[in-house]
Design a protein around this motif. Structure first.
Motif, PDB file in Angstrom:
ATOM      1  N   GLU A 166     -28.755  -5.736  47.841  1.00  0.00           N
ATOM      2  CA  GLU A 166     -28.108  -5.672  46.533  1.00  0.00           C
ATOM      3  C   GLU A 166     -26.670  -6.171  46.633  1.00  0.00           C
ATOM      4  O   GLU A 166     -25.971  -5.894  47.610  1.00  0.00           O
ATOM      5  N   ILE A 167     -26.249  -6.928  45.628  1.00  0.00           N
ATOM      6  CA  ILE A 167     -24.851  -7.324  45.514  1.00  0.00           C
ATOM      7  C   ILE A 167     -24.277  -6.746  44.225  1.00  0.00           C
ATOM      8  O   ILE A 167     -24.981  -6.585  43.228  1.00  0.00           O
ATOM      9  N   LYS A 168     -23.004  -6.420  44.264  1.00  0.00           N
ATOM     10  CA  LYS A 168     -22.257  -6.002  43.080  1.00  0.00           C
ATOM     11  C   LYS A 168     -20.864  -6.578  43.179  1.00  0.00           C
ATOM     12  O   LYS A 168     -20.272  -6.598  44.262  1.00  0.00           O
ATOM     13  N   GLY A 169     -20.334  -7.056  42.057  1.00  0.00           N
ATOM     14  CA  GLY A 169     -18.992  -7.598  42.110  1.00  0.00           C
ATOM     15  C   GLY A 169     -18.490  -8.067  40.764  1.00  0.00           C
ATOM     16  O   GLY A 169     -19.115  -7.838  39.723  1.00  0.00           O
ATOM     17  N   THR A 170     -17.361  -8.736  40.801  1.00  0.00           N
ATOM     18  CA  THR A 170     -16.760  -9.316  39.603  1.00  0.00           C
ATOM     19  C   THR A 170     -16.307 -10.738  39.912  1.00  0.00           C
ATOM     20  O   THR A 170     -16.000 -11.086  41.063  1.00  0.00           O
ATOM     21  N   ALA A 171     -16.257 -11.566  38.882  1.00  0.00           N
ATOM     22  CA  ALA A 171     -15.867 -12.963  39.056  1.00  0.00           C
ATOM     23  C   ALA A 171     -15.170 -13.458  37.801  1.00  0.00           C
ATOM     24  O   ALA A 171     -15.450 -12.990  36.689  1.00  0.00           O
ATOM     25  N   GLU A 172     -14.260 -14.406  37.990  1.00  0.00           N
ATOM     26  CA  GLU A 172     -13.649 -15.113  36.870  1.00  0.00           C
ATOM     27  C   GLU A 172     -14.319 -16.478  36.759  1.00  0.00           C
ATOM     28  O   GLU A 172     -14.344 -17.242  37.725  1.00  0.00           O
ATOM     29  N   VAL A 173     -14.873 -16.767  35.586  1.00  0.00           N
ATOM     30  CA  VAL A 173     -15.611 -18.016  35.377  1.00  0.00           C
ATOM     31  C   VAL A 173     -14.909 -18.849  34.316  1.00  0.00           C
ATOM     32  O   VAL A 173     -14.561 -18.346  33.245  1.00  0.00           O
ATOM     33  N   ASP A 174     -14.709 -20.119  34.620  1.00  0.00           N
ATOM     34  CA  ASP A 174     -14.095 -21.059  33.680  1.00  0.00           C
ATOM     35  C   ASP A 174     -14.910 -22.347  33.699  1.00  0.00           C
ATOM     36  O   ASP A 174     -14.745 -23.193  34.579  1.00  0.00           O
ATOM     37  N   SER A 175     -15.804 -22.483  32.734  1.00  0.00           N
ATOM     38  CA  SER A 175     -16.730 -23.615  32.716  1.00  0.00           C
ATOM     39  C   SER A 175     -16.051 -24.929  32.327  1.00  0.00           C
ATOM     40  O   SER A 175     -16.696 -25.981  32.350  1.00  0.00           O
ATOM     41  N   THR A 176     -14.765 -24.885  31.975  1.00  0.00           N
ATOM     42  CA  THR A 176     -14.056 -26.133  31.684  1.00  0.00           C
ATOM     43  C   THR A 176     -13.599 -26.820  32.965  1.00  0.00           C
ATOM     44  O   THR A 176     -13.155 -27.969  32.927  1.00  0.00           O
ATOM     45  N   LYS A 177     -13.700 -26.115  34.086  1.00  0.00           N
ATOM     46  CA  LYS A 177     -13.355 -26.698  35.374  1.00  0.00           C
ATOM     47  C   LYS A 177     -14.628 -27.177  36.067  1.00  0.00           C
ATOM     48  O   LYS A 177     -15.679 -26.544  35.930  1.00  0.00           O
ATOM     49  N   HIS A 178     -14.526 -28.253  36.821  1.00  0.00           N
ATOM     50  CA  HIS A 178     -15.733 -28.880  37.362  1.00  0.00           C
ATOM     51  C   HIS A 178     -15.539 -29.320  38.811  1.00  0.00           C
ATOM     52  O   HIS A 178     -14.455 -29.747  39.215  1.00  0.00           O
ATOM     53  N   SER A 179     -16.623 -29.231  39.563  1.00  0.00           N
ATOM     54  CA  SER A 179     -16.623 -29.728  40.935  1.00  0.00           C
ATOM     55  C   SER A 179     -16.635 -31.252  40.931  1.00  0.00           C
ATOM     56  O   SER A 179     -17.282 -31.882  40.090  1.00  0.00           O
ATOM     57  N   THR A 180     -15.931 -31.841  41.907  1.00  0.00           N
ATOM     58  CA  THR A 180     -15.872 -33.293  41.997  1.00  0.00           C
ATOM     59  C   THR A 180     -16.370 -33.805  43.351  1.00  0.00           C
ATOM     60  O   THR A 180     -16.112 -34.951  43.725  1.00  0.00           O
ATOM     61  N   PHE A 181     -17.096 -32.943  44.075  1.00  0.00           N
ATOM     62  CA  PHE A 181     -17.628 -33.337  45.382  1.00  0.00           C
ATOM     63  C   PHE A 181     -19.074 -33.783  45.225  1.00  0.00           C
ATOM     64  O   PHE A 181     -19.928 -33.027  44.777  1.00  0.00           O
ATOM     65  N   LEU A 182     -19.369 -35.020  45.594  1.00  0.00           N
ATOM     66  CA  LEU A 182     -20.699 -35.601  45.402  1.00  0.00           C
ATOM     67  C   LEU A 182     -21.392 -35.811  46.735  1.00  0.00           C
ATOM     68  O   LEU A 182     -20.815 -36.374  47.665  1.00  0.00           O
ATOM     69  N   MET A 183     -22.662 -35.383  46.807  1.00  0.00           N
ATOM     70  CA  MET A 183     -23.502 -35.647  47.977  1.00  0.00           C
ATOM     71  C   MET A 183     -24.575 -36.661  47.572  1.00  0.00           C
ATOM     72  O   MET A 183     -25.277 -36.462  46.565  1.00  0.00           O
ATOM     73  N   PRO A 184     -24.744 -37.745  48.315  1.00  0.00           N
ATOM     74  CA  PRO A 184     -25.714 -38.787  47.950  1.00  0.00           C
ATOM     75  C   PRO A 184     -27.149 -38.294  47.816  1.00  0.00           C
ATOM     76  O   PRO A 184     -27.944 -38.884  47.078  1.00  0.00           O
ATOM     77  N   CYS A 185     -27.505 -37.221  48.524  1.00  0.00           N
ATOM     78  CA  CYS A 185     -28.897 -36.750  48.504  1.00  0.00           C
ATOM     79  C   CYS A 185     -29.356 -36.344  47.116  1.00  0.00           C
ATOM     80  O   CYS A 185     -30.566 -36.325  46.840  1.00  0.00           O
ATOM     81  N   TYR A 186     -28.436 -36.034  46.217  1.00  0.00           N
ATOM     82  CA  TYR A 186     -28.828 -35.581  44.875  1.00  0.00           C
ATOM     83  C   TYR A 186     -29.354 -36.703  43.985  1.00  0.00           C
ATOM     84  O   TYR A 186     -29.804 -36.454  42.874  1.00  0.00           O
TER      85      TYR A 186
END
Length: 256
Positions: A76-96
């Motif tokens: 089991e996990i329990k926790g809290t997180a701050e989420v901001d969907s206006t921010k985006h990852s910019t790391f690309l892997m060719p396998c995708y």
């Protein structure tokens, strides 16, 4: 930005004793551009020493080994997180960009894509939304028909499935069009179970879309893992010895 409280628990029960049980859990959410993990606790029973690693896709992996006889594994996990969907990852892997075991199309799915590809939609985000709209119209969301082993081609042939199947089909379509796409497993507003959705590469960054609910991903989504398909994101995988013939799994998640 939104602060989310999350919990997720899984109870694996075997119908006979097992031993020498090696397992790997992808259950601890990662820190990313779009989410900051403020706290996250992990409890495992039977109590066992674990090692934390990170796989090739950036997912947190908790590895453990139970030598003695046991008939269950609970975590089991329990926790809290701050989420901001206006921010985006910019790391690309060719396998995708390339089809994987779960997303490889058959003739029917390729023909379906061929019928759609000539639509005059050049923008990647609009194209992903277009495919999602079509799938929402022709695929019925229904539990108990597909399994975690069902491929995109198989689910498309049945025209039914759950979030995993919608994600695999959309990823297959996007990759056929030369768009990098990846599978995301996590928690979302549809509480009670884990959820899956899709991220696609716009040319500059990753954007999220939820084909099972036909909507963009927002601050109500918490990423646990990403990969080429379900196999890369499976919550728990393991090898064990014993006389058991089946295992029962009870999953519960809450995101508020």
């Amino acid at each position: 930005m939104k602060t989310l409280s999350f919990s997720f628990s899984t109870k694996l029960t075997f119908d006979d004793y097992v031993h020498d049980h090696s397992f790997a859990l992808r259950i601890i959410p990662p820190n990313t551009e779009a989410q900051k993990i403020i706290s996250c606790g992990l409890d495992i029973s039977p109590a066992v020493a674990t090692k934390q690693t990170v796989d090739a896709f950036g997912n947190n992996v908790t590895a453990g080994y139970i030598q003695g006889d046991h008939r269950f594994l609970d975590f089991e996990i329990k926790g809290t997180a701050e989420v901001d969907s206006t921010k985006h990852s910019t790391f690309l892997m060719p396998c995708y960009l390339y089809q994987s075991e779960y997303t490889a199309p058959d003739e029917e799915l390729r023909d379906f894509y061929t019928e759609l590809k000539d639509k005059n939609i050049s923008d990647v985000s609009d194209r992903a939304a277009f495919f999602s709209d079509i799938l929402s119209d022709i695929i019925e969301y229904k539990k108990g028909v597909t399994t975690t082993a069902t491929t995109a081609a198989e689910a498309f042939a049945m025209k039914t499935g759950v979030c995993q199947d919608f994600s695999h089909i959309l990823i297959s379509l996007l990759r056929m069009g030369g768009i990098h796409a990846r599978y995301v497993a996590g928690l979302a507003f549809c509480d009670g179970e884990t959820h899956s959705w899709v991220e696609y590469w716009t040319g500059n960054q990753w954007e999220g879309i939820d084909p099972a609910n036909n909507c963009p991903v927002n601050d109500d989504y918490l990423v646990i893992s990403t990969g080429r398909d379900f196999r890369d994101c499976a919550i728990d995988r393991g090898v064990m010895f014993g006389r058991y013939t089946q295992q029962l799994q009870l999953v519960r998640s809450v995101l508020t």
